[in-house]
Design an enzyme around this catalytic site. Structure first.
Site, PDB file in Angstrom:
ATOM      1  N   SER A  56       0.984  -1.293   0.023  1.00 27.06           N
ATOM      2  CA  SER A  56       0.219  -0.072   0.398  1.00 27.06           C
ATOM      3  C   SER A  56       0.482   0.701   0.107  1.00 27.06           C
ATOM      4  O   SER A  56       2.477   1.074   0.170  1.00 27.06           O
ATOM      5  CB  SER A  56      -0.590  -0.123   1.139  1.00 27.06           C
ATOM      6  N   ASP A  94      -0.821  -1.782  -3.910  1.00 29.04           N
ATOM      7  CA  ASP A  94      -2.916  -1.487  -3.289  1.00 29.04           C
ATOM      8  C   ASP A  94      -3.431  -0.128  -3.110  1.00 29.04           C
ATOM      9  O   ASP A  94      -2.350   0.903  -2.297  1.00 29.04           O
ATOM     10  CB  ASP A  94      -2.478  -2.468  -2.164  1.00 29.04           C
ATOM     11  N   HIS A  95      -4.105   0.115  -3.859  1.00 32.12           N
ATOM     12  CA  HIS A  95      -5.140   0.774  -4.298  1.00 32.12           C
ATOM     13  C   HIS A  95      -4.667   2.515  -4.057  1.00 32.12           C
ATOM     14  O   HIS A  95      -4.192   3.676  -3.202  1.00 32.12           O
ATOM     15  CB  HIS A  95      -5.459   1.600  -1.922  1.00 32.12           C
ATOM     16  N   HIS A 190     -12.968  -2.687   4.677  1.00 28.68           N
ATOM     17  CA  HIS A 190     -11.385  -3.117   5.597  1.00 28.68           C
ATOM     18  C   HIS A 190     -11.517  -3.066   7.078  1.00 28.68           C
ATOM     19  O   HIS A 190     -12.304  -2.667   7.850  1.00 28.68           O
ATOM     20  CB  HIS A 190     -10.118  -1.908   5.092  1.00 28.68           C
ATOM     21  N   HIS A 234     -11.777  -6.702  -2.606  1.00 31.92           N
ATOM     22  CA  HIS A 234     -11.009  -6.302  -2.219  1.00 31.92           C
ATOM     23  C   HIS A 234     -11.877  -6.277  -0.249  1.00 31.92           C
ATOM     24  O   HIS A 234     -12.796  -6.792   0.336  1.00 31.92           O
ATOM     25  CB  HIS A 234     -10.829  -4.619  -1.675  1.00 31.92           C
ATOM     26  N   GLY A 235     -10.988  -6.109   1.001  1.00 34.61           N
ATOM     27  CA  GLY A 235     -11.415  -6.766   2.821  1.00 34.61           C
ATOM     28  C   GLY A 235     -11.953  -7.245   2.429  1.00 34.61           C
ATOM     29  O   GLY A 235     -13.310  -7.767   3.376  1.00 34.61           O
ATOM     30  N   SER A 237     -10.589 -10.402   4.701  1.00 35.99           N
ATOM     31  CA  SER A 237     -10.355 -10.473   6.115  1.00 35.99           C
ATOM     32  C   SER A 237     -11.298 -11.479   6.527  1.00 35.99           C
ATOM     33  O   SER A 237     -12.405 -10.493   7.001  1.00 35.99           O
ATOM     34  CB  SER A 237      -9.518  -9.500   6.667  1.00 35.99           C
ATOM     35  N   ASN A 277      -8.380  -9.879  -1.523  1.00 36.63           N
ATOM     36  CA  ASN A 277      -7.358  -8.871  -1.040  1.00 36.63           C
ATOM     37  C   ASN A 277      -7.634  -9.676   0.757  1.00 36.63           C
ATOM     38  O   ASN A 277      -8.171  -9.656   1.635  1.00 36.63           O
ATOM     39  CB  ASN A 277      -7.111  -7.716  -0.744  1.00 36.63           C
ATOM     40  N   ILE A 278      -6.117  -9.400   0.985  1.00 39.09           N
ATOM     41  CA  ILE A 278      -6.142  -9.912   2.873  1.00 39.09           C
ATOM     42  C   ILE A 278      -4.944  -9.204   3.476  1.00 39.09           C
ATOM     43  O   ILE A 278      -3.884 -10.018   3.333  1.00 39.09           O
ATOM     44  CB  ILE A 278      -5.950 -11.933   3.399  1.00 39.09           C
TER      45      ILE A 278
HETATM   46  P1  13P Z   1      -8.646  -6.813   5.063  1.00 43.81           P
HETATM   47  O1  13P Z   1      -8.873  -5.306   5.795  1.00 43.81           O
HETATM   48  O2  13P Z   1     -10.170  -7.082   5.342  1.00 43.81           O
HETATM   49  O3  13P Z   1      -7.705  -7.762   4.999  1.00 43.81           O
HETATM   50  O4  13P Z   1      -8.694  -6.324   3.448  1.00 43.81           O
HETATM   51  C1  13P Z   1      -7.751  -5.790   2.635  1.00 43.81           C
HETATM   52  C2  13P Z   1      -7.229  -4.715   1.501  1.00 43.81           C
HETATM   53  O5  13P Z   1      -8.253  -4.875   1.005  1.00 43.81           O
HETATM   54  C3  13P Z   1      -6.528  -4.513   0.760  1.00 43.81           C
HETATM   55  O6  13P Z   1      -6.420  -3.999  -0.312  1.00 43.81           O
HETATM   56  O1  G3H Z   2      -6.770  -1.773   2.165  1.00 46.36           O
HETATM   57  C1  G3H Z   2      -5.826  -1.673   2.774  1.00 46.36           C
HETATM   58  C2  G3H Z   2      -4.706  -2.233   3.342  1.00 46.36           C
HETATM   59  O2  G3H Z   2      -5.406  -3.304   4.673  1.00 46.36           O
HETATM   60  C3  G3H Z   2      -3.348  -1.884   3.502  1.00 46.36           C
HETATM   61  O3  G3H Z   2      -3.462  -0.620   4.746  1.00 46.36           O
HETATM   62  O4  G3H Z   2      -2.793   1.223   3.698  1.00 46.36           O
HETATM   63  O5  G3H Z   2      -2.885   0.939   6.708  1.00 46.36           O
HETATM   64  O6  G3H Z   2      -1.449  -0.406   4.798  1.00 46.36           O
HETATM   65  P1  G3H Z   2      -2.301   0.234   5.471  1.00 46.36           P
HETATM   66 ZN    ZN Z   3      -8.482  -2.488  -0.583  1.00 50.47          ZN
END
Ligand code: 13P
Ligand code: G3H
Ligand code: ZN
Length: 336
Positions: A56, A94-95, A190, A234-235, A237, A277-278
């Site tokens: 990220s 990521d993002h 997330h 995404h999101g 977990s 994504n995890i």
């Molecule tokens: P989680 O916060 O659910 O692990 O999602 C991670 C994510 O989407 C990273 O881009």
């Molecule tokens: O989607 C977000 C990821 O979990 C990354 O999080 O921006 O805190 O590194 P972060």
């Molecule tokens: Zn994400």
């Protein structure tokens, strides 16, 4: 300009095709530090799974981009050392939130980037995503775009379908931008608090929150519009309750943390969802293991004695995700 291929990395194109056809999803695990990376590579190599290493913007600032790139390059060699002769490892932004950030990562050896314009008005999202795709494709770097706003507890209109990806927009978006994959919003979010207690029911026996189901009807409608197109969640977990319990029992405070049930992710992985994504689950495993050591051995001050157990627990977690949730084990193109 660093060519990712010279680092031994691959882009997502072929692995996504195989994942959709094979009814499984590729794990996209975030990393910020050596122990996370070691655990990801150990789990994915031993199980012969393709893997996406996600960085990220925050991770890049935290760990330093030069170091991260060499770590990814080292990861390829480490995978080989672990007996995986033909690893398939993607280094993915990521993002990404700007063209400049995406360009910098591409120039720096990333094999895939996400441009997240989902918070922008539709036309601006299209224009920004298209600009990143045009740049990335010159170097055979793949691009993930996003449509729809991820639900979250910070968003009190979370349950409204207006926040989900609008199936009627996806053909136009994909055609105009040329993206290689599309992140969608169907109810994931997330972090470790994906739903408020009010949005859940509570298991009367355990007291644990049971979240509402994902919007599979929206996913189905998107897949009908874009047959065979790679979809990203995404999101995702699951916020394993054993880690939450371990954290809370050893001095932490995470009341009512709740994630996406694994059976829903299993169902998604069998569809056109080919990247899941995890990040949070790995953070929880790391924290749980470290808290336990600190609580039980207050005299311990060698970081290897608490980062080591954290690494072991994360390895277990990643193995579980690969084998029991995403189904990406033994899916390398060349298994020998
Ligand atoms: P989680 O916060 O659910 O692990 O999602 C991670 C994510 O989407 C990273 O881009
Ligand atoms: O989607 C977000 C990821 O979990 C990354 O999080 O921006 O805190 O590194 P972060
Ligand atoms: Zn994400």
């Amino acid at each position: 300009m660093v060519d990712y291929k010279s680092l031994g990395l691959v882009n997502t194109r072929e692995m996504f095709k195989r994942a959709i056809n094979g009814g499984y999803a590729i794990p996209a695990f975030n990393f910020n530090n050596m122990e996370q990376l070691q655990a990801i590579i150990k789990a994915s190599s031993e199980l012969k799974s393709p893997v996406i290493l996600q960085v990220s913007k925050g991770a890049r600032n935290y760990a330093n981009q030069t170091l991260l790139r060499y770590m990814a390059q080292g990861a390829v060699e480490y995978a080989k050392e672990l007996g995986c002769k033909h690893p398939e490892i993607v280094l993915h932004l990521d993002h990404g939130d700007s063209f400049e950030l995406c360009k910098s990562c591409i120039d720096f050896g990333f094999s895939s980037v996400m441009i997240d314009g989902s918070a922008l008005p539709y036309d601006e999202n299209v224009a920004l995503t298209k600009k990143v795709v045009e740049y990335a494709h010159q170097f055979d770097v793949t691009v993930e775009g996003e449509l729809g706003v991820l639900a979250g507890v910070e968003d009190d209109v979370v349950a409204e379908k207006s926040h989900y990806t609008k199936p009627e927009e996806v053909i136009d978006f994909v055609t105009k931008t040329g993206v290689d994959s599309l992140a969608i919003s169907i109810g994931t979010s997330h972090g470790a608090y994906k739903f408020t207690p009010e949005q859940c029911t509570r298991d009367p026996k355990t007291g644990i929150l049971v979240p509402p189901p994902l919007a599979f009807d929206v996913l189905d409608a998107i897949m009908k519009k874009l047959p065979g197109f790679p979809i990203v969640l995404h999101g995702s977990s699951s916020v394993p309750q054993e880690y939450v319990k371990m954290i809370n029992e050893h001095g932490g405070k995470l009341p009512d943390a709740v994630g996406i049930p694994e059976e829903q992710l299993r169902k998604a992985a069998k569809s056109a969802v080919c990247k899941i994504n995890i990040d949070s689950d790995s953070r929880l495993a790391f924290t749980a293991a470290v808290r336990k050591v600190f609580d039980e051995k207050p005299g311990e001050f060698d970081p290897r004695k608490y980062c080591g157990p954290a690494r072991d627990l994360m390895t277990e977690l990643y193995e579980h995700k690969i084998k029991e949730v995403l189904g990406s084990d033994n899916k390398l193109a060349q298994l020998d």
